[in-house]
Design a protein around this motif. Structure first.
Motif, PDB file in Angstrom:
ATOM      1  N   GLU A  76      68.864   8.547 -22.567  1.00  0.00           N
ATOM      2  CA  GLU A  76      68.854   8.371 -24.083  1.00  0.00           C
ATOM      3  C   GLU A  76      68.071   7.295 -23.664  1.00  0.00           C
ATOM      4  OE1 GLU A  76      72.390   8.060 -25.602  1.00  0.00           O
ATOM      5  OE2 GLU A  76      73.071   9.902 -24.222  1.00  0.00           O
ATOM      6  N   MET A  77      67.203   6.467 -24.496  1.00  0.00           N
ATOM      7  CA  MET A  77      66.718   5.382 -25.148  1.00  0.00           C
ATOM      8  C   MET A  77      66.794   4.535 -26.028  1.00  0.00           C
ATOM      9  SD  MET A  77      62.205   4.859 -24.380  1.00  0.00           S
ATOM     10  CE  MET A  77      61.750   5.941 -24.818  1.00  0.00           C
ATOM     11  N   GLU A  78      66.522   3.209 -26.411  1.00  0.00           N
ATOM     12  CA  GLU A  78      66.737   2.763 -27.562  1.00  0.00           C
ATOM     13  C   GLU A  78      65.510   1.471 -27.580  1.00  0.00           C
ATOM     14  OE1 GLU A  78      71.010   0.941 -27.717  1.00  0.00           O
ATOM     15  OE2 GLU A  78      71.834   2.610 -26.816  1.00  0.00           O
ATOM     16  N   ILE A  79      65.425   1.708 -28.660  1.00  0.00           N
ATOM     17  CA  ILE A  79      63.990   0.464 -28.925  1.00  0.00           C
ATOM     18  C   ILE A  79      65.404   0.030 -30.185  1.00  0.00           C
ATOM     19  CG2 ILE A  79      61.679  -0.128 -29.392  1.00  0.00           C
ATOM     20  CD1 ILE A  79      61.412   3.017 -28.406  1.00  0.00           C
ATOM     21  N   SER A  80      64.557  -1.405 -29.321  1.00  0.00           N
ATOM     22  CA  SER A  80      64.460  -2.385 -30.602  1.00  0.00           C
ATOM     23  C   SER A  80      63.193  -2.172 -31.133  1.00  0.00           C
ATOM     24  CB  SER A  80      65.701  -3.946 -29.664  1.00  0.00           C
ATOM     25  OG  SER A  80      65.129  -4.886 -31.212  1.00  0.00           O
ATOM     26  N   LEU A  81      63.294  -2.912 -32.851  1.00  0.00           N
ATOM     27  CA  LEU A  81      61.761  -3.025 -33.724  1.00  0.00           C
ATOM     28  C   LEU A  81      61.860  -4.000 -33.337  1.00  0.00           C
ATOM     29  CD1 LEU A  81      62.282   0.528 -34.909  1.00  0.00           C
ATOM     30  CD2 LEU A  81      60.760  -0.350 -32.980  1.00  0.00           C
ATOM     31  N   THR A  82      63.251  -5.482 -33.356  1.00  0.00           N
ATOM     32  CA  THR A  82      62.476  -6.453 -33.726  1.00  0.00           C
ATOM     33  C   THR A  82      61.631  -7.824 -32.720  1.00  0.00           C
ATOM     34  OG1 THR A  82      64.941  -7.095 -32.755  1.00  0.00           O
ATOM     35  CG2 THR A  82      64.647  -6.284 -35.280  1.00  0.00           C
ATOM     36  N   PHE A 138      63.634  -2.651 -24.677  1.00  0.00           N
ATOM     37  CA  PHE A 138      63.818  -0.425 -24.451  1.00  0.00           C
ATOM     38  C   PHE A 138      64.971  -0.719 -23.717  1.00  0.00           C
ATOM     39  CE2 PHE A 138      60.755  -0.630 -22.286  1.00  0.00           C
ATOM     40  CZ  PHE A 138      61.611   0.017 -20.401  1.00  0.00           C
ATOM     41  N   MET A 139      65.835   0.240 -23.693  1.00  0.00           N
ATOM     42  CA  MET A 139      66.692   0.173 -23.191  1.00  0.00           C
ATOM     43  C   MET A 139      67.271   1.599 -22.805  1.00  0.00           C
ATOM     44  SD  MET A 139      69.738  -1.324 -20.808  1.00  0.00           S
ATOM     45  CE  MET A 139      70.113  -3.046 -21.162  1.00  0.00           C
ATOM     46  N   ILE A 140      67.244   2.286 -21.551  1.00  0.00           N
ATOM     47  CA  ILE A 140      67.535   3.670 -20.984  1.00  0.00           C
ATOM     48  C   ILE A 140      68.387   3.580 -20.530  1.00  0.00           C
ATOM     49  CG2 ILE A 140      66.007   5.462 -20.003  1.00  0.00           C
ATOM     50  CD1 ILE A 140      63.487   3.922 -20.018  1.00  0.00           C
ATOM     51  N   ARG A 141      69.218   4.993 -20.525  1.00  0.00           N
ATOM     52  CA  ARG A 141      70.500   5.033 -19.542  1.00  0.00           C
ATOM     53  C   ARG A 141      70.092   6.820 -19.622  1.00  0.00           C
ATOM     54  NH1 ARG A 141      76.122   3.422 -17.867  1.00  0.00           N
ATOM     55  NH2 ARG A 141      76.731   5.277 -17.317  1.00  0.00           N
ATOM     56  N   VAL A 142      69.858   6.433 -17.524  1.00  0.00           N
ATOM     57  CA  VAL A 142      70.569   7.614 -17.177  1.00  0.00           C
ATOM     58  C   VAL A 142      71.539   7.908 -16.521  1.00  0.00           C
ATOM     59  CG1 VAL A 142      68.784   8.754 -15.317  1.00  0.00           C
ATOM     60  CG2 VAL A 142      67.580   7.331 -16.459  1.00  0.00           C
ATOM     61  N   ASP A 143      71.596   9.026 -16.392  1.00  0.00           N
ATOM     62  CA  ASP A 143      73.117   9.359 -15.797  1.00  0.00           C
ATOM     63  C   ASP A 143      72.922  11.401 -14.601  1.00  0.00           C
ATOM     64  OD1 ASP A 143      75.408   8.541 -16.223  1.00  0.00           O
ATOM     65  OD2 ASP A 143      74.629   8.632 -19.041  1.00  0.00           O
ATOM     66  N   SER A 144      72.816  10.838 -13.526  1.00  0.00           N
ATOM     67  CA  SER A 144      72.842  12.507 -13.497  1.00  0.00           C
ATOM     68  C   SER A 144      73.865  12.552 -12.089  1.00  0.00           C
ATOM     69  CB  SER A 144      71.440  11.473 -12.288  1.00  0.00           C
ATOM     70  OG  SER A 144      70.645  11.338 -12.835  1.00  0.00           O
ATOM     71  N   MET A 172      77.966  18.910  -1.275  1.00  0.00           N
ATOM     72  CA  MET A 172      78.311  17.709  -2.445  1.00  0.00           C
ATOM     73  C   MET A 172      77.897  17.158  -3.189  1.00  0.00           C
ATOM     74  SD  MET A 172      78.676  14.180   0.126  1.00  0.00           S
ATOM     75  CE  MET A 172      79.411  12.444  -0.374  1.00  0.00           C
ATOM     76  N   VAL A 173      78.382  16.967  -4.302  1.00  0.00           N
ATOM     77  CA  VAL A 173      78.679  15.827  -5.727  1.00  0.00           C
ATOM     78  C   VAL A 173      78.616  14.917  -6.608  1.00  0.00           C
ATOM     79  CG1 VAL A 173      78.769  16.490  -8.126  1.00  0.00           C
ATOM     80  CG2 VAL A 173      78.863  18.802  -7.081  1.00  0.00           C
ATOM     81  N   LEU A 174      77.216  14.143  -5.787  1.00  0.00           N
ATOM     82  CA  LEU A 174      76.991  13.405  -6.507  1.00  0.00           C
ATOM     83  C   LEU A 174      76.406  12.504  -7.977  1.00  0.00           C
ATOM     84  CD1 LEU A 174      75.373  11.948  -3.757  1.00  0.00           C
ATOM     85  CD2 LEU A 174      77.621  11.244  -3.511  1.00  0.00           C
ATOM     86  N   ASP A 175      77.199  12.364  -8.765  1.00  0.00           N
ATOM     87  CA  ASP A 175      77.501  11.166  -9.825  1.00  0.00           C
ATOM     88  C   ASP A 175      76.147  10.128  -9.478  1.00  0.00           C
ATOM     89  OD1 ASP A 175      77.495  13.281 -11.771  1.00  0.00           O
ATOM     90  OD2 ASP A 175      80.433  12.174 -11.037  1.00  0.00           O
ATOM     91  N   ALA A 176      75.396   9.605 -10.595  1.00  0.00           N
ATOM     92  CA  ALA A 176      74.386   8.462 -10.130  1.00  0.00           C
ATOM     93  C   ALA A 176      74.567   8.235 -11.843  1.00  0.00           C
ATOM     94  CB  ALA A 176      73.133   8.397 -10.101  1.00  0.00           C
ATOM     95  N   ALA A 177      74.117   6.340 -12.409  1.00  0.00           N
ATOM     96  CA  ALA A 177      74.550   6.311 -13.543  1.00  0.00           C
ATOM     97  C   ALA A 177      73.513   4.393 -13.393  1.00  0.00           C
ATOM     98  CB  ALA A 177      76.424   6.445 -14.226  1.00  0.00           C
ATOM     99  N   VAL A 178      72.638   4.426 -14.479  1.00  0.00           N
ATOM    100  CA  VAL A 178      71.398   3.766 -13.974  1.00  0.00           C
ATOM    101  C   VAL A 178      71.724   2.994 -15.690  1.00  0.00           C
ATOM    102  CG1 VAL A 178      69.307   4.681 -14.035  1.00  0.00           C
ATOM    103  CG2 VAL A 178      69.935   2.437 -13.164  1.00  0.00           C
ATOM    104  N   ASP A 179      71.421   2.137 -15.543  1.00  0.00           N
ATOM    105  CA  ASP A 179      70.590   1.262 -16.810  1.00  0.00           C
ATOM    106  C   ASP A 179      69.656   0.371 -16.959  1.00  0.00           C
ATOM    107  OD1 ASP A 179      72.317   2.388 -19.008  1.00  0.00           O
ATOM    108  OD2 ASP A 179      74.481   0.800 -18.568  1.00  0.00           O
TER     109      ASP A 179
END
Length: 184
Positions: A178-184, A153-159, A132-139
């Motif tokens: 994928e990680m995005e970092i805010s430098l402000t 920071f914000m991390i997007r994880v797709d599995s 069985m194939v399951l997909d998961a996503a989380v921010d």
């Protein structure tokens, strides 16, 4: 010119060594994406609400922070998909993780039997094949503290997780972060 002596300067040597150390620190401080791996899935509750069933699971996830700074993250919800439809969710509690460390997270998850019933034919075929194939996503949002500054920071994880639906064994998984970092 060949016989001319070069005068040694301690101040030049110290400046050169400090520059090399600073360059090395900057290279090693470059943010790296964390890694996530589902270690196991455990059945915690199985409720038959005719004509469907609700399933509660615990996902054990191994998380690695490869960065040289600690991170603090807020609570969020991981969405779990089956055959393109939202099947359920898992709760990620707020927490923190030290620099260059790993830890196990135990995430309570709930799968909606009504949604699974919409895919009954495919689910029965997957149970028969025991794949069985399951997909998961989380921010996941949070902050990383560097000296006196807190960087958001914000991390997007797709599995994509392949499981044995009979024994709930994890057969295979592919994770991207994928990680995005805010430098402000």
């Amino acid at each position: 010119m060949m016989g001319k002596k070069v005068k040694w300067s301690w101040s030049s040597a110290i400046i050169g060594a400090a520059s090399a150390a600073a360059a090395t620190a900057l290279i090693s401080a470059k943010p790296k994406d964390p890694t996530f791996h589902v270690i196991s899935i455990s059945l915690t509750s199985f409720k038959l609400n005719l004509p469907v069933l609700d399933v509660e699971l615990t996902l054990t996830v191994h998380v690695t922070n490869p960065n040289i700074v600690p991170i603090h993250y807020s609570s969020t919800t991981m969405s779990i998909f089956y055959d393109g439809s939202l099947l359920g969710s898992a709760e990620v509690q707020a927490g923190s993780q030290g620099p260059r460390s790993c830890q196990l997270l135990h995430l309570p998850a709930r799968l909606d039997g009504v949604q699974l019933a919409h895919h009954a034919v495919k689910f029965v075929a997957d149970v028969a094949r025991r794949v069985m194939v399951l997909d998961a996503a989380v921010d996941i949002g949070g902050t990383a503290k560097v000296l006196w500054w807190h960087h958001k920071f914000m991390i997007r994880v797709d599995s994509r997780i392949t499981v044995d639906p009979v024994f709930l064994d994890v057969i295979d998984q592919q994770n991207t972060a994928e990680m995005e970092i805010s430098l402000t």
